[in-house]
Design a protein around this motif. Structure first.
Motif, mmCIF file in Angstrom:
data_model
loop_
_atom_site.group_PDB
_atom_site.id
_atom_site.type_symbol
_atom_site.label_atom_id
_atom_site.label_comp_id
_atom_site.label_asym_id
_atom_site.label_seq_id
_atom_site.Cartn_x
_atom_site.Cartn_y
_atom_site.Cartn_z
ATOM 1 N N UNK A 29 0.828 -1.197 0.000
ATOM 2 C CA UNK A 29 0.000 0.000 0.000
ATOM 3 C C UNK A 29 0.870 1.257 0.000
ATOM 4 N N UNK A 30 0.576 2.168 -0.924
ATOM 5 C CA UNK A 30 1.414 3.358 -1.081
ATOM 6 C C UNK A 30 1.292 4.332 0.088
ATOM 7 N N UNK A 31 0.196 4.256 0.844
ATOM 8 C CA UNK A 31 0.031 5.172 1.979
ATOM 9 C C UNK A 31 0.534 4.562 3.285
ATOM 10 N N UNK A 32 0.181 3.321 3.543
ATOM 11 C CA UNK A 32 0.494 2.716 4.846
ATOM 12 C C UNK A 32 1.784 1.918 4.850
ATOM 13 N N UNK A 33 2.237 1.471 3.664
ATOM 14 C CA UNK A 33 3.413 0.605 3.595
ATOM 15 C C UNK A 33 3.091 -0.838 3.974
ATOM 16 N N UNK A 38 -6.091 -7.572 -3.373
ATOM 17 C CA UNK A 38 -7.245 -7.331 -4.232
ATOM 18 C C UNK A 38 -7.579 -8.608 -4.986
ATOM 19 N N UNK A 39 -8.850 -8.805 -5.273
ATOM 20 C CA UNK A 39 -9.286 -9.901 -6.131
ATOM 21 C C UNK A 39 -9.441 -9.348 -7.541
ATOM 22 N N UNK A 40 -8.857 -10.047 -8.520
ATOM 23 C CA UNK A 40 -8.973 -9.643 -9.917
ATOM 24 C C UNK A 40 -9.274 -10.883 -10.765
ATOM 25 N N UNK A 41 -9.780 -10.646 -11.973
ATOM 26 C CA UNK A 41 -10.081 -11.791 -12.837
ATOM 27 C C UNK A 41 -9.543 -11.633 -14.257
ATOM 28 N N UNK A 60 -6.419 1.739 -6.953
ATOM 29 C CA UNK A 60 -5.356 1.881 -5.958
ATOM 30 C C UNK A 60 -4.163 0.978 -6.291
ATOM 31 N N UNK A 61 -4.430 -0.127 -6.945
ATOM 32 C CA UNK A 61 -3.367 -1.054 -7.357
ATOM 33 C C UNK A 61 -2.292 -0.309 -8.148
ATOM 34 N N UNK A 63 -1.536 2.927 -8.101
ATOM 35 C CA UNK A 63 -0.775 3.826 -7.220
ATOM 36 C C UNK A 63 0.230 3.022 -6.391
ATOM 37 N N UNK A 64 -0.202 1.863 -5.928
ATOM 38 C CA UNK A 64 0.704 1.015 -5.137
ATOM 39 C C UNK A 64 1.908 0.576 -5.959
ATOM 40 N N UNK A 65 1.660 0.125 -7.185
ATOM 41 C CA UNK A 65 2.744 -0.345 -8.054
ATOM 42 C C UNK A 65 3.680 0.793 -8.431
ATOM 43 N N UNK A 66 3.131 1.987 -8.609
ATOM 44 C CA UNK A 66 3.962 3.143 -8.934
ATOM 45 C C UNK A 66 4.971 3.442 -7.830
ATOM 46 N N UNK A 67 4.563 3.213 -6.593
ATOM 47 C CA UNK A 67 5.444 3.486 -5.447
ATOM 48 C C UNK A 67 6.374 2.302 -5.149
ATOM 49 N N UNK A 68 5.854 1.065 -5.284
ATOM 50 C CA UNK A 68 6.647 -0.141 -5.027
ATOM 51 C C UNK A 68 6.153 -1.211 -5.991
#
Length: 151
Positions: A29-33, A38-41, A60-61, A63-68
């Motif tokens: 998570x880009x905010x909490x670390x 997430x469930x995806x198909x 949000x996925x 944004x998370x990947x952009x940060x880590x």
């Protein structure tokens, strides 16, 4: 007994990832670390070392990947449970020929690990049902999967 570890997808997993299916995706998570699951198909194995998935481009996925960029895809298949680790990157901001604004993410696989606990096997795989217009869902699913195959 140690779990099996491979540097790429084994054939049964590659085959399972040639169609839409339920998987979970873990990101940082880009905010909490902390972990974010997430469930995806809309997921597709492009080759033994690469997985594509599509998500809403406001997810949000992304944004998370952009940060880590470290991710784990959890796949239940082949009578077991697999942790597919990799490094994710945005391949396309918007998938062409798809009515929704979906981003295409590419995952370069670094490790595939059988994480099923010792002495057991999966006897029933996860099934899900689309709760909105079935024909519209099928049409959209086909559009997304075809766009990922062309990417």
């Amino acid at each position: 007994m140690a779990n099996q570890v491979e540097p790429k997808l084994i054939q049964p997993l590659f085959d399972e990832l040639q169609k839409e299916r339920f998987v979970t995706l873990a990101t940082v998570d880009y905010e909490t670390g902390g972990p974010n699951v997430s469930a995806i198909s809309w997921v597709l194995a492009k080759d033994e070392s690469t997985i594509y998935f599509a998500v809403d481009n406001r997810s949000r996925i992304l944004e998370n990947i952009n940060k880590n960029n470290k991710v784990v895809i959890n796949l239940i298949a082949n009578e077991s449970t697999y942790s597919i680790q990799g490094e994710a990157s945005l391949k396309e901001e918007r998938l062409p020929e798809v009515p929704l604004k979906l981003a295409l993410v590419e995952v370069a696989i670094t490790e595939v690990r059988d994480v099923m606990f010792y002495g057991s096997k999966i006897v029933t795989e996860v099934q899900y049902d689309k709760t909105y217009d079935k024909k519209a869902a099928e049409r959209l699913d086909n559009q997304v999967m075809e766009a990922m195959k062309k990417a």
